[in-house]
Scaffold this motif. Structure first.
Motif, PDB file in Angstrom:
ATOM      1  N   ASP A 271     119.989  32.700 103.864  1.00 37.65           N
ATOM      2  CA  ASP A 271     119.017  31.827 104.517  1.00 37.65           C
ATOM      3  C   ASP A 271     117.980  31.471 103.460  1.00 37.65           C
ATOM      4  O   ASP A 271     117.165  32.314 103.070  1.00 37.65           O
ATOM      5  CB  ASP A 271     118.360  32.549 105.698  1.00 37.65           C
ATOM      6  N   PRO A 272     117.990  30.232 102.970  1.00 40.44           N
ATOM      7  CA  PRO A 272     117.056  29.845 101.911  1.00 40.44           C
ATOM      8  C   PRO A 272     115.591  30.072 102.289  1.00 40.44           C
ATOM      9  O   PRO A 272     114.746  30.223 101.408  1.00 40.44           O
ATOM     10  CB  PRO A 272     117.326  28.354 101.706  1.00 40.44           C
ATOM     11  N   GLU A 273     115.326  30.144 103.571  1.00 42.22           N
ATOM     12  CA  GLU A 273     113.947  30.359 104.029  1.00 42.22           C
ATOM     13  C   GLU A 273     113.570  31.847 104.037  1.00 42.22           C
ATOM     14  O   GLU A 273     112.409  32.183 104.228  1.00 42.22           O
ATOM     15  CB  GLU A 273     113.773  29.775 105.446  1.00 42.22           C
ATOM     16  N   ASP A 274     114.567  32.718 103.885  1.00 34.87           N
ATOM     17  CA  ASP A 274     114.287  34.158 103.965  1.00 34.87           C
ATOM     18  C   ASP A 274     115.088  34.928 102.911  1.00 34.87           C
ATOM     19  O   ASP A 274     115.908  35.784 103.230  1.00 34.87           O
ATOM     20  CB  ASP A 274     114.607  34.681 105.373  1.00 34.87           C
TER      21      ASP A 274
ATOM     22  N   GLU B  75     113.963  37.127 100.914  1.00 30.63           N
ATOM     23  CA  GLU B  75     113.543  38.535 100.891  1.00 30.63           C
ATOM     24  C   GLU B  75     114.425  39.401 101.771  1.00 30.63           C
ATOM     25  O   GLU B  75     114.744  40.539 101.416  1.00 30.63           O
ATOM     26  CB  GLU B  75     112.081  38.664 101.312  1.00 30.63           C
TER      27      GLU B  75
END
Length: 114
Positions: free
Chosen positions: A71-74, A76
């Motif tokens: 998920d490029p948004e997450d 971490e």
């Protein structure tokens, strides 16, 4: 003290017999270490979307990341799953090595002698 023996040794075990037994144990430990290094240990994290495989030398030999884990948004979360999977695989390797050593030494803590 008896010639060639140790006071208090069961059955009058002499120094040569003690050394022979120690050498036999050392050879068995070396054999077990070689077997351990050749094995691989796999663990997963994130419900199986990240899987890590390490060998008995604590080297990461394989890492699988399923597309749904990315998920490029997450980023971490993906990093945390990779770390968790690798660490769990290493713990599994360490636990097996400790159990094998304990079986060989009869639970005797040799404190890094071998």
């Amino acid at each position: 003290m008896a010639k060639g023996g140790f006071r208090g040794m069961p059955g009058g075990m002499n120094q040569a017999a003690v050394m022979k037994q120690a050498q036999k144990m050392q050879q068995e430990i070396l054999r077990m270490q070689a077997e351990q290094e050749a094995k691989t240990f796999t663990a997963s994290a994130g419900g199986g979307v990240v899987s890590a495989t390490v060998n008995g030398k604590h080297e990461l030999v394989n890492l699988e990341i399923k597309p749904e884990a990315v998920d490029p948004e997450d980023v971490e979360m993906l990093q945390d799953m990779v770390i968790a999977a690798v660490n769990e695989a290493m713990r599994t390797a360490d636990t097996e090595a400790a159990n094998n050593m304990s079986r060989l030494t009869g639970g005797l803590n040799l404190g890094g002698l071998f």
